[in-house]
Design an enzyme around this catalytic site. Structure first.
Site, PDB file in Angstrom:
ATOM      1  N   LYS A 100       1.328  14.402   1.813  1.00 31.18           N
ATOM      2  CA  LYS A 100      -0.330  14.952   0.548  1.00 31.18           C
ATOM      3  C   LYS A 100      -0.453  16.197   0.115  1.00 31.18           C
ATOM      4  CE  LYS A 100      -2.274  10.667   2.839  1.00 31.18           C
ATOM      5  NZ  LYS A 100      -3.053   9.897   2.104  1.00 31.18           N
ATOM      6  N   LYS A 137     -14.347   8.938  -3.522  1.00 31.40           N
ATOM      7  CA  LYS A 137     -15.838   8.526  -3.064  1.00 31.40           C
ATOM      8  C   LYS A 137     -16.263  10.237  -3.925  1.00 31.40           C
ATOM      9  CE  LYS A 137     -13.877   6.197   0.631  1.00 31.40           C
ATOM     10  NZ  LYS A 137     -13.137   6.511   1.561  1.00 31.40           N
ATOM     11  N   ARG A 177      -5.376  12.133   6.128  1.00 26.75           N
ATOM     12  CA  ARG A 177      -4.436  12.338   7.124  1.00 26.75           C
ATOM     13  C   ARG A 177      -3.653  13.325   6.642  1.00 26.75           C
ATOM     14  NH1 ARG A 177       0.324   8.995   6.746  1.00 26.75           N
ATOM     15  NH2 ARG A 177      -0.006   7.846   5.157  1.00 26.75           N
ATOM     16  N   HIS A 195       0.905  -1.385   0.436  1.00 30.72           N
ATOM     17  CA  HIS A 195       0.025  -0.182   0.179  1.00 30.72           C
ATOM     18  C   HIS A 195       0.870   1.157  -0.008  1.00 30.72           C
ATOM     19  CE1 HIS A 195      -4.159  -1.823   0.401  1.00 30.72           C
ATOM     20  NE2 HIS A 195      -3.258  -2.242   1.276  1.00 30.72           N
ATOM     21  N   THR A 230      -8.632   6.936  -1.973  1.00 26.83           N
ATOM     22  CA  THR A 230      -9.681   6.041  -1.998  1.00 26.83           C
ATOM     23  C   THR A 230     -10.776   7.574  -2.497  1.00 26.83           C
ATOM     24  OG1 THR A 230      -9.759   5.502  -0.266  1.00 26.83           O
ATOM     25  CG2 THR A 230      -9.326   3.505  -2.512  1.00 26.83           C
TER      26      THR A 230
END
Length: 753
Positions: A490, A599, A485, A290, A595
């Site tokens: 990110k 969404k 997170r 992952h 993911t």
């Protein structure tokens, strides 16, 4: 290691297809379903995308009637509950089990012994036994997972650590030595107290390893018990049947210890030889990677492993030894690749480590990544040496999300519109049918209904934001959301730098010029790990920027910045339906999949993002013209970092302007110097802008300008939104799990009659 389930009530009655009658029944009793559902606390069993993905997989396994289930730990206090104060993030314990959880069923008859420490004894026949040390008990709790419109309910089996009455020293207690009398009971409570306990010191490392082994050992003992029970009455058990009846999927490296534990049980408890045990293990175990982040590819000190699990360390050493012999005999020309492939890394003699990912690759029959780009990076970079030996071992399984929770139940207004225009609700279990919306994307009636549903969801979100933050936001503004997170890769820092630059430009405009600006509400949410200093600085910066911007009467009609506290599944179920733009802006090549991007896109939200993770596939599916792309490509990142180290990077003036505005003290007296310093210099610890914020900033600002222009054209924006939903058929976890079942587990559906 984690599951992020969210609330169970609405999901359960939705999957049972009794939502309306249940709501009516409650109404007759003088209660309201929404108010009742609000009383349920989110189970604190996970934190981020890894845990939420696992929960989507459980929903799909149940809906597809697959004979499969999940194993995890029953954390009492979770990761933490996030509070936002003037100083930034504060962590407090979750209280989801303070009263009880009505969804779990304790199985007092399902208990297994779990040993730690001790030593290895060599028996007269040459066999080895692990004895002594501490022995705790794993007690099972089952959480039912109902499938959508099926009779099938699978289980998430959670383990809790217990000590027995025989471990309570009554003599010591009566002597007043209360703590020592309960020593093992205290040790047991620690194991399932917290998700991801701090591991900066040896006691923390031991606790994390205890958690991982506790999960692995209890789950394998349970699996083997079931296997043997179903063969009760047979004179002997044929262990060669085990891989034909059992498939074990390791979700990331946390359950890696299942490999040596299965070997230990087969050899030491069941009396099998090494070759037979290894053949069974390697045919049973599969591994999903992952992450490509070095800090997440677990490496444990060999001395800690040897101390806690002496027998398992022997087995791992033997696996490494035999693997090296196999490589030397079959591929003698691998050269430097040999050391990279070793399970035991002793390159630093003072700190030899055990590479968990390498152990997984060597011991698994299949290894998969979770998005096409990620799987290619695994094959071309991270595990390239192994690919040269086992080219057929590696697969891709692009992640997905369950359409039940992530549109049908959390966004009933939009899902009713989808059903009306497709003239069927079968899309809920066959998401590919969403492509039928494409033919209506220009239809004014559909666009009007779509806009009405979005505005209702935005009003609901605005009410929620006011409730939890005290900030009033305008539902007619563009709702721009980044929730995940908090981590430097990110790049929430890129987002807030963009907000700072936008604020500065608005301040410099005349009142007439501001009226031409696209009003925007920027929402950021997510938890920063308690020991991750820069992530916590980012959380504080978002809140400090918001405190100034939101109270500036010249600007706050055109821009607001809000930090959403304690982000979890229930919060996401309000945020995602009300979103219009979502930021998925990680440095290219660093996000395995993501993911939440799926969404948001499924709910008609447009994405601004890099070519990273599943963004690549989402952009292909929804149409490149419906995706706001910016930033470096994954294949260019290494070169750009080298150029930075060589002093060749020339920052954009807008980037310098935004950094300087933060340094000026415009957002308070807190010293953001160390955070801004991470974006400066060419190299060194905490320097050199490793995540390429500076490089991508100008293209990010330009992409945001394209967003502003597109939003002004309402019909164009609504068409893009409809096409976003229409293109999400691929991103159902039903499709992902069907591929796992067929291509890795070799199982078929098993419908309850």
């Amino acid at each position: 290691m984690e599951y992020l389930q969210g609330r169970m009530l609405t999901n359960a009655i939705g999957n049972l297809n009794i939502l309306d009658v249940y709501a009516d029944a409650l109404h007759k009793l003088g209660s309201d379903l929404e108010n009742i559902a609000e009383q349920e606390k989110d189970a604190a069993l996970g934190n981020g995308g890894l845990g939420r993905l696992a929960s989507c997989f459980l929903d799909s396994m149940a809906t597809l009637n697959l004979p499969a289930w999940g194993y995890g730990l029953r954390y009492r206090y979770g990761l933490f509950r996030q509070r936002i104060t003037r100083e930034g993030q504060e962590e407090v314990a979750e209280d989801w089990l303070e009263k009880f959880s009505p969804w779990e069923i304790v199985r007092h008859d399902v208990v297994f012994p779990i040993r730690f420490f001790g030593h290895v004894e060599i028996c007269k026949d040459g066999s080895r036994k692990w004895v002594g040390g501490e022995v705790l008990r794993a007690l099972a709790y089952d959480v039912p997972i109902p499938g959508y419109k099926t009779k099938n309910t699978i289980s998430l089996r959670l383990w809790e650590a217990k000590a027995g009455s025989e471990d309570f020293n009554l003599f010591q207690f009566n002597e007043g030595r209360h703590e020592s009398s309960l020593h093992l009971h205290s040790k047991a409570q620690q194991i399932c107290a917290v998700l991801y306990p701090g591991d900066s010191i040896e006691s923390g490392k031991l606790l994390r390893l205890k958690q991982q082994f506790f999960l692995s050992s209890a789950s394998l003992q349970d699996i083997i018990y079931r296997f043997k029970e179903r063969r009760a009455g047979n004179e002997s058990i044929c262990w060669n049947e085990f891989p034909m009846k059992v498939a074990v999927q390791l979700n990331d490296t946390h359950p890696t210890l299942a490999i040596p534990e299965l070997m230990r049980i087969l050899m030491d408890d069941e009396g099998l030889g090494w070759d037979e045990a290894w053949d069974i293990t390697t045919k049973t175990i599969a591994y999903t990677n992952h992450t490509v982040l070095p800090e997440a590819l677990e490496k444990w000190p060999q001395d800690v492993m040897r101390k806690l699990l002496p027998r398992h360390m022997e087995i791992i050493e033997e696996i490494d030894k035999r693997f090296m012999a196999f490589i030397h005999s079959s591929w003698p020309d691998l050269g430097s690749g040999l050391e990279r492939m070793r399970i035991l890394d002793s390159s630093n003699p003072h700190k030899p480590v055990l590479r968990m990912a390498n152990l997984c690759v060597v011991s698994s029959h299949t290894v998969n990544g979770v998005a096409e780009l990620h799987s290619e990076i695994l094959k071309s970079e991270l595990f390239a040496d192994y690919v040269s030996i086992w080219p057929n071992k590696f697969q891709n399984k692009t992640n997905g999300v369950t359409p039940r929770r992530w549109i049908r139940f959390c966004n009933p207004r939009l899902s009713d519109i989808v059903t009306k225009w497709l003239k069927t609700d079968e899309w809920i279990t066959n998401l590919d049918l969403l492509s039928g919306l494409r033919q209506f994307a220009d239809n004014k009636d559909l666009q009007a209904e779509w806009a009405s549903a979005k505005m209702a969801n935005k009003n609901r979100l605005a009410h929620f934001v006011l409730q939890v933050t005290g900030v009033s936001i305008d539902p007619s503004s563009l709702f721009d959301i980044q929730v995940k997170r908090i981590h430097e890769y990110k790049r929430q820092l890129l987002n807030i730098l963009g907000a700072v630059f936008r604020y500065k430009k608005l301040k410099e405009m005349s009142s007439e010029e501001r009226q031409t600006a696209t009003p925007r509400t920027i929402m950021i949410g997510g938890k920063a790990f308690a020991t991750y200093t820069n992530a916590k600085r980012i959380v504080r910066l978002v809140n400090d920027v918001g405190a100034i911007v939101n109270n500036d009467p010249e600007v706050n009609k055109y821009l607001k910045v809000v930090f959403i506290p304690n982000y979890n599944v229930s919060v996401a179920e309000i945020l995602i339906p009300g979103s219009e733009l979502s930021q998925h802006i990680s440095t290219a090549g660093m996000e395995a999949s993501g993911t939440s991007n799926m969404k948001f896109a499924l709910n008609g939200c447009l994405i601004i993002g890099t070519l990273d993770g599943a963004n690549v596939e989402i952009r292909e599916e929804i149409g490149v013209e419906n995706f706001f792309l910016f930033g470096a490509k994954a294949e260019d990142v290494a070169k750009l970092r080298r150029e930075r180290e060589d002093g060749l990077f020339k920052p954009d003036p807008r980037f310098e302007e935004a950094k300087q505005f933060i340094r000026s003290g415009a957002f308070g007296t807190y010293d953001y110097g160390p955070l801004v310093d991470s974006l400066e210099g060419n190299s060194g610890y905490g320097r050199g802008d490793y995540f390429l914020v500076g490089h991508d900033f100008p293209s990010y600002v330009d992409a945001q300008a394209r967003v502003d222009e597109a939003y002004k054209d309402r019909r164009r924006w609504l068409k893009m939104s409809i096409l976003s939903t229409a293109g999400c058929g691929k991103f159902s976890s039903d499709r992902t799990i069907s591929q796992y079942a067929k291509e890795i587990w070799n199982i078929d559906h098993c419908t309850v009659p």
